[in-house]
Design a protein around this motif. Structure first.
Motif, short mmCIF file in Angstrom:
data_model
loop_
_atom_site.label_atom_id
_atom_site.label_comp_id
_atom_site.label_asym_id
_atom_site.label_seq_id
_atom_site.Cartn_x
_atom_site.Cartn_y
_atom_site.Cartn_z
N SER C 42 51.19 45.80 40.41
CA SER C 42 49.92 46.37 40.85
C SER C 42 48.76 45.54 40.34
N GLN C 84 48.55 51.63 45.04
CA GLN C 84 49.61 52.53 44.59
C GLN C 84 49.08 53.91 44.23
N ASP C 164 51.46 48.72 48.35
CA ASP C 164 51.97 48.94 46.99
C ASP C 164 52.68 50.29 46.95
N GLU C 165 53.98 50.24 46.92
CA GLU C 165 54.82 51.44 46.94
C GLU C 165 54.39 52.45 48.01
MG LIG Z 1 52.29 49.60 40.13
#
Ligand SMILES: [Mg+2]
Ligand SMILES: Nc1ncnc2c1ncn2[C@@H]1O[C@H](COP(=O)(O)OP(=O)(O)OP(=O)(O)O)[C@@H](O)[C@H]1O
Ligand SMILES: Nc1ncnc2c1ncn2[C@@H]1O[C@H](COP(=O)(O)OP(=O)(O)OP(=O)(O)O)[C@@H](O)[C@H]1O
Ligand SMILES: [Mg+2]
Lengths: 323, 295, 503, 340
Positions: C42, C84, C164-165
């Motif tokens: 991240s 995220q 991000d995820e």
């Molecule tokens: Mg992360």
């Protein structure tokens, strides 16, 4: 759609109900005269509350506005007295000053990562102090132009729609457009929803913060002009505590103090509600000084509780959150 | 008969007394008094007067919080043919906008206090400290000016320190403490002039706590004549006070009654007396006479 | 190369988050960025988009050095990002969120009609036709919000899309929709960075893989050239010891709690449930099916308005508030760690000790040394990084925050622990660690209610699986029935809900 | 211990700077002498006059730590002072007077706490109600006048001294130390910080957020009650109109100068008290310096802005002694807003 509008509807419903109660007790309350008075007497409050609404929508607060109104009155009065400037020129100068003052506070808030409460508290001391330094006396304003600004449109039934009352309605309209119909307004709400998220969404936090407080400063300046028309003078001790009245009006109008949710139109209703309370107490005329304070406090509480109650009914369920 | 009364607020004991006396006077005359407390705000007073007009009262009493800014609302009342009587403070609007004003001359009050000091100061130079009222309020400005006018011809008297005590007891005490510190523990001060009795009473405590004898080491002169100052005088702690009578409503009601009966125009300014009281005027009796007036 | 990153360095006080990292992204590829919790993924993204100022290194887009100072500037360069943690603003409408900053304007005023039209167009192709773009985003479930965030980022990304995820809170069907969109973008020549802890998805979707470990670049390789074991080895720096599935280990402990017709109107239909000592009950279902609500009712977070929970001897367990539930020996690690789990400004130590302290009462403070021992113990057992008990939890990476919340409840040693999505956002190593922990705890007699969207995990860990659909417990599976097919079948039940057919 | 000192360093430096500034204008500022067996001097006056704000700041710190604010403390001071004065002037005796004053403060705090914690009204608004109505209540007790008394026992709390030290100084020191010990020797401090930072999460972890919230408002009410009694005792009279007027703003300012964030969380009672002393030093300094009154506000505002700028976390690292406040985790993962 509805859940965001619910507090607004609740506010309007309560206001109308309260007006009905007042009318039943004092039929004179429904005259155009009282209605006109409500607009005129609360014009300065309405205008400054529009600025406050935008600030609160962004999750901030502006405690300086009461002092800025007083400063504005003194500034106008002293300049008109001591210089040959036309009032319009003075207004322009004043609005530039208060807007810059607001912008400076916004800059400090963002630049120093200081809470708005404190920065604007210092601003409140500063603006009031600046008013003192201009004059400690109350200064009358004597100008033909002011007589024109004090003109009004007669309504059937003896009421008056004054220039300042109309200015207030226009300011509310402008505020509604700004807050709900522009990109800037969305950015303000975004900031109120959470600064880090707003930043991720691409809001320029610094610029927006400066603009928000500049707007509030501008509205406070405008309110100061209206107040100077209303009283025809400048007085450094004027409008002490108006910031708290404005905040209360905004909150009664259904705007969340935490920011991110609310309507400028609700603020108008909030202001009128405060005016209604005031008018009712005068019509009643039997309250002692202390009971006046207690009753104002209790009516405030009543409005807020009624609003909470209506909201809960609207959501159709009881306490949802865990503690 | 319905009369609206727009009072400034209840910021001091004197004002509370004025409210009480006004109510008593109204009751004695069988007047239905509509009372409105403006909480120190001119905008509230203006709104209240408009509401009185909308309500159609027979007359309005106004104790204006500030001198300026009443033109348009007074015009409105005039248009509705409702006479307005000003109480205890003046406005700078044109005289035809109100029936009369009942009050004392604030500058004169200051002058009476100053004159007393001129007459009673000890031999030699006299360094005076001044406790001012709320910065910007008209009593603070006028009482300061009147006092200065009175002492002008007496070069021995010099105002060395001047600060606001906000018309409050605690303000008076706190500021007096710093005056004492700043003026060599109080040895350099010959007299105290306070814009109201409450500040003087606070200051007296500060002086006592500093081990100095108020009334002797430091002369105390103030304005208002509230009951507690008489007590202090009786105890020798205060020297003189200038009365500001809380009964402004009596003359006002009389003038209104005459006007309504046959249109008699009263004088534009009905001045109440600014009587000077000193320790020689049987302060305990004065105290007893006043203590139940709601001060 | 579309995007090149060289020698990127970023340090936080006490942590080197990125240490000379390099990274390349080609046009028309999906590039996976992998690593353990706290590896720096991240942070890399945030440095790239100007959220963090980098300490050193170069970034070039299309060969031109760039240095965006804010998300806005990054967007202007054609880099769209789904972060995220915080994504969108729940207090704005869906349309406002989607068009934010680019709302169609006429005469200085936003045209609502055109904004709504645009928003609907942006959402087309994501299967969100039922969403009213004029409603506030907050009124919709997390999954919808996540997809809206993706739709927004896609619309903003002229050249690069960063995810991000994105799939952490999506179910299989929604994940597949997302992948379709991503493949479409790849075909259009975009470069896509994809961060995930789901290795299946990585193999399914991506063309290349870059692995970070402790802020260092470890390897970049074609996805096809790697196998699972190698990949995990790169990420962890060692082999993964898998926890063996519980099936067959079947335990029939004595009943410990019995829910009888427990439910709450509008949240979860009344259900019966028997919890046995030392067993793991899995709750399976689609997003929004009512799993969290089951947990909430059992923990008194939204107290039940009917039914009762009883001890084996018949006495009712009071469940009016979380405090009451805790007093009854319950624990609950909530689904949304950010709003309901961590107390960001408090240290790891204080967060872990919080529930324990609350139970002891304010007058009996947990001695500092004891709290520290406790914290150090769990930092070791759960491999929380950085291993500093005095660090503010808010400064930890997402997965490590999750571990702290788990540690808080483990420290309470409850008899009944509710875990709602305990492995969301947690890396493979910690994932296995947590599942092993669940095994150990139940061996010691604790009973666990496990809510998870990952069927594999449920299957591996549960003794029984209860399937929830439309806020109703619809079936219970035991023994051999606990397998993907049966669960999916029960979740879907084509006759009832033809639309959500294949999960 | 050294950690505690580090936390207080910015406030100590600020206080020293302000004292140095005032001494420049008024050289005798720090001189203390003993007259009639009691300490006198400007510095002693600062400590004594600072008592109300210092006391308010103690309670306000706890309230602000829970992410609240208490605007009503000034009005509560007026109510409690009035209640005590009413008691002695009606011959009820010292014990009854103190009990009534403190009891009134407790009730006021309870009222605020219930509105905030049970009805979920936002703290600013909830306490604004008592701020407006409370002064009315106080005036009702005194019937609008200044209720004077000559009870030496009660006056002792404002104007007395113990072995030469003015009582108000002892009162705020004792209160500050007691509250400081109470929150730090027990787990109260931690729990208060937890609900201030993230109330939903704390509640879920079993923290009794409702009771704690009510408790901090009660504490604030009690502190205001003590301050109210001190102020009334000081002038031997309850001035319902003016006692504590606008002091809530000074108290909030003191807390902020003390480095406690208005967003709740980490707090330090000691630092807030230092903040109160900074403010009082400025106030007294302005009086001593002998400027005309109309400059008071501008000077105060200017100094406050300078102090806040110097203490700003953004400017921190450049200035020795400042900026020691730990960077907040806020930017990373703080709960954005306590959803209602
Ligand atoms: Mg992360
Ligand atoms: N604002 C910050 N201040 C201090 N340290 C930070 C900050 N942000 C991140 N870190 C630290 O930097 C390291 C990398 O964090 P990062 O969030 O990039 O990890 P990640 O790879 O995304 O992990 P996850 O898979 O858990 O999301 C962690 O050790 C974290 O504690
Ligand atoms: N305030 C609300 N009003 C209406 N519906 C709500 C509200 N809050 C949540 N919901 C609904 O409740 C569900 C909660 O979502 P959530 O995804 O947490 O469900 P869940 O059953 O816990 O599933 P999962 O655990 O897989 O997330 C969503 O379907 C959402 O639409
Ligand atoms: Mg859930």
């Amino acid at each position: 759609m509805t859940s965001r509008l619910l507090p607004l509807y609740a506010t309007i419903a309560i206001f109308l109900a309260a007006y009905l109660v007042c009318y039943l007790q004092f039929p004179a309350m429904l005259s155009t005269r009282v209605l006109g008075n409500l607009l005129t007497d609360n014009a300065y409050l309405g205008i400054v509350a529009v600025g406050m609404t935008v600030v609160i929508l962004s999750g901030g607060i502006d405690l300086s506005v009461g002092s800025v109104i007083a400063f504005a009155g003194v500034f106008i009065a002293v300049l008109l007295r001591d210089t040959g400037l036309h009032p319009l020129a003075v207004f322009a100068l004043l609005l530039a000053t208060t807007t810059a003052f607001g912008a400076a506070m916004g800059g400090l808030i963002h630049g120093l990562a200081m809470p708005p409460f404190i920065v604007t508290l210092a601003g409140m001391f500063l603006a009031r102090g600046a008013a003192y330094m201009l004059t400690i006396d109350s200064v009358p304003i004597d100008h033909d132009f002011y007589d024109m600004l004090r003109s009004y449109q007669r309504l059937p039934g003896g009421g008056r729609l004054t220039v300042i009352g109309a200015t207030m309605l226009l300011s509310v309209l402008a505020g509604m457009i700004l807050a709900h119909r522009t990109r800037f307004g969305t950015a303000v709400l975004a900031l109120g929803g959470g600064a880090p998220t707003a930043r991720l969404m691409g809001v320029s936090i610094g610029r927006t913060t400066v603009l928000i407080y500049a707007f509030s400063g501008f509205m406070a300046g405008l309110s100061g002009i209206v107040f100077s028309i209303y009283t025809g003078s400048g007085y450094p001790l004027a409008t002490v505590g108006t910031e708290l009245t404005a905040i209360a009006a905004v909150v009664i109008g259904g705007t969340l103090l935490t920011g991110g949710s609310g309507y400028v139109f609700g603020t108008l209703i909030g202001v009128l509600t405060m005016g209604l309370i005031q008018t009712y107490i005068v019509f009643d005329g039997s309250l002692s000084s202390w009971w006046t304070k207690i009753v104002i406090g209790m009516l405030l509480l009543l409005f807020i509780l009624l609003q909470k109650g209506l909201l809960m009914l609207g959501h159709g369920r009881g306490a949802v959150s865990a503690t | 008969q319905t009369i609206g009364f727009s009072q400034i607020g209840s910021e001091s004991g004197w004002r509370a007394a004025e409210t009480t006396v006004t109510r008593q006077e109204a009751e004695a005359r069988g007047i239905d008094l509509r009372f409105s407390d403006a909480q120190q705000r001119q905008e509230n007073q203006i709104a209240a007067i408009r509401s009185f007009v909308a309500q159609g009262v027979d007359a309005i009493l106004l104790a204006p919080v500030v001198a300026t800014g009443w033109d348009s609302v007074l015009e409105e009342a005039k248009e509705a043919e409702i006479p307005v009587v000003l109480l205890d403070r003046q406005v700078d609007s044109s005289e035809d906008l109100y029936l009369t004003a009942v009050g004392s001359d604030l500058v004169h009050e200051g002058a009476v206090a100053g004159q007393w000091l001129v007459d009673n100061k000890p031999e030699g130079a006299c360094r005076v400290v001044e406790l001012q009222g709320t910065t910007g309020s008209s009593p603070a400005i006028d009482r300061a000016n009147g006092f200065r006018q009175a002492i002008e011809g007496t070069p021995d008297i010099e105002i060395v320190r001047s600060q606001t005590g906000d018309f409050t007891r605690s303000g008076g005490k706190e500021v007096m403490e710093s005056f004492l510190q700043a003026e060599g523990g109080g040895d350099n001060i010959c007299a105290l002039y306070a814009h109201n009795d409450d500040m003087a009473l606070g200051a007296i405590q500060a002086i006592k706590e500093a081990g100095i004898d108020p009334g002797d080491d430091i002369l105390i002169v103030s304005i208002d004549a509230v009951p507690d100052i008489f007590k202090a005088m009786a105890e020798g702690d205060a020297n003189a006070t200038v009365e500001l009578t809380p009964n402004m409503a009596g003359p006002a009601f009389d003038a209104l009654a005459a006007y309504m009966a046959d249109g008699t125009e009263p004088e534009k300014f009905i001045q109440t007396e600014s009587a000077l009281y000193t320790q020689d005027d049987d302060p305990m009796a004065q105290y007893e006479a006043r203590k139940d007036l709601g001060y | 190369m579309l995007l090149t990153i060289r020698d990127l360095t970023k340090t936080f006080p006490g942590t080197v988050a990125l240490d000379g990292v390099r990274f390349d992204l080609a046009a028309g590829e999906v590039h996976a960025l992998l690593g353990e919790n706290g590896a720096g993924k991240s942070t890399l993204i945030k440095c790239l988009t100007g959220m963090h100022a980098r300490d050193g290194g170069q970034i070039a887009l299309d060969g031109q050095p760039i240095s965006p100072g804010s998300t806005q500037e990054a967007q202007a360069l054609g880099i769209g990002t789904v972060y995220q943690e915080v994504n969108l603003l729940p207090n704005l409408t869906v349309a406002e969120n989607l068009t934010f900053g680019r709302q169609p304007v006429r005469f200085g005023m936003v045209s609502r009609r055109r904004m709504h039209e645009e928003a609907r167009e942006m959402l087309a192709g994501y299967g969100l036709d039922h969403v009213d773009v004029a409603r506030e985003l907050g009124a919709y479930p997390v999954a919808v919000q996540q997809i809206v965030a993706i739709a927004r980022a896609v619309a903003l990304s002229g050249k690069v899309l960063i995810l991000d995820e994105p799939t952490a809170s999506l179910d299989a069907r929604e994940t597949e929709t997302l992948f379709e969109v991503v493949r479409g973008l790849r075909a259009r020549g975009l470069g896509i960075i994809f961060i995930s802890h789901f290795l299946d998805q990585v193999f399914d979707l991506t063309d290349r893989v870059t692995v970070l470990r402790n802020g260092r670049h470890i390897v970049t390789a074609g996805t096809a050239a790697l196998n699972r074991v190698e990949l995990i080895h790169h990420m962890l720096g060692h082999e993964l010891e898998m926890a063996e599935a519980r099936r067959g280990v079947q335990r029939d402990g004595p009943a410990m709690l019995r829910a009888e017709g427990l439910g709450r109107r509008g949240r979860i239909a009344p259900f019966d449930l028997t919890v046995r000592r030392g067993e793991v009950i899995g709750l399976a279902g689609l997003l929004g099916s009512g799993r969290t609500e089951t947990g909430d009712v059992l923990f008194g977070r939204t107290p039940a308005d009917r039914g009762a929970l009883r001890e084996p001897d018949g006495t009712a367990v009071e469940l009016r508030s979380p405090r009451a539930a805790i007093a009854a020996g319950f624990g609950y690690a909530p689904e949304d760690r950010k709003t309901d789990g961590i107390v960001a400004d408090l240290s790891v130590r204080e967060n872990i000790a919080l529930a324990l302290q609350a139970r002891r009462g304010w007058a009996r403070p947990l001695p500092r040394a004891e709290a520290r021992r406790l914290a150090e113990d769990y930092i070791r057992r759960l491999d929380i990084r950085p291993a500093d008990p005095e660090k503010a939890v808010g400064l930890l990476s997402g997965g490590n925050q999750q571990k702290v919340v788990l540690a808080r409840w483990l420290a309470m040693n409850p008899r009944f622990l509710i875990l709602d999505e305990p492995t969301r956002g947690i890396d493979v190593g910690a994932h296995a660690e947590i599942l092993r922990l669940v095994g150990d705890l139940t061996d010691a007699g604790m009973s666990i209610l496990l809510i998870s969207s990952e069927l594999d995990e449920l299957i591996a860990a549960s003794d029984r699986v209860i399937v929830v659909r439309d806020r109703r417990h619809v079936s219970e599976l035991v023994g051999e029935d606990i397998c993907t097919d049966r669960i999916v079948q029960a979740i879907a039940r084509p006759d009832a809900d033809p639309e959500g057919a294949r999960a | 211990m050294s950690q505690g000192l580090r936390r207080l360093a910015p406030q100590l430096v600020t206080l020293a700077a302000v004292v140095a500034l005032v001494s420049a204008f008024f050289p005798g500022f720090l001189a203390v002498e003993i007259a009639d067996g009691r300490l006198v001097g400007s510095a002693v006056d600062v400590l004594k006059r600072g008592a109300p704000v210092a006391l308010l700041a103690v309670g306000m710190t706890l309230v602000i730590a829970t992410r609240g604010i208490d605007l009503s403390v000034g009005a509560v001071m007026a109510i409690c002072g009035a209640a005590s004065a009413w008691a002695v002037s009606n011959g009820l005796g010292l014990g009854a007077a103190l009990a009534l004053g403190l009891g009134a403060g407790l009730l006021c705090g309870l009222w605020n706490g219930v509105l905030v914690a049970l009805f979920g009204i936002q703290p600013i608004v909830a306490t604004l109600i008592l701020m407006v109505a409370g002064r009315g209540v106080a005036q009702m007790i005194t019937e609008g006048r200044i209720l004077t008394f000559s009870h030496e026992g009660l006056a002792f709390f404002g104007a007395g001294d113990v072995v030469g030290v003015p009582t108000p100084i002892l009162i705020w020191i004792v209160t500050g130390v007691a509250v400081g010990l109470l929150v730090r020797r027990t787990a109260l401090g931690l729990l208060i910080e937890a609900i201030g930072i993230n109330r939903p999460a704390s509640a879920l972890a079993g923290v009794n957020a409702r009771v704690l919230l009510i408790a901090v408002y009660v504490a604030s009410g009690l502190c205001a009650a003590i301050a109210g009694i001190v102020v009334a005792a000081d002038i031997r009279g309850a001035d319902a109109n003016n006692a504590g007027l606008w002091l809530e703003l000074d108290a909030i300012l003191a807390v902020v100068i003390g480095g406690t964030s208005l967003l709740g969380g980490r707090f330090s009672v000691a630092a807030s008290i230092l903040g109160a002393l900074v403010i009082q030093t400025i106030d007294t300094g302005i009086l001593l310096a002998g400027f005309p009154s109309e400059f008071n506000l501008v000077i105060k505002a200017g100094l406050v802005v300078i102090i806040l700028v110097l203490q700003s976390p953004r400017l921190g690292p450049g200035l020795p002694g400042f900026g020691l406040r730990a960077p907040r985790a806020a930017g990373v993962a703080r709960t954005e807003k306590a959803t209602e």
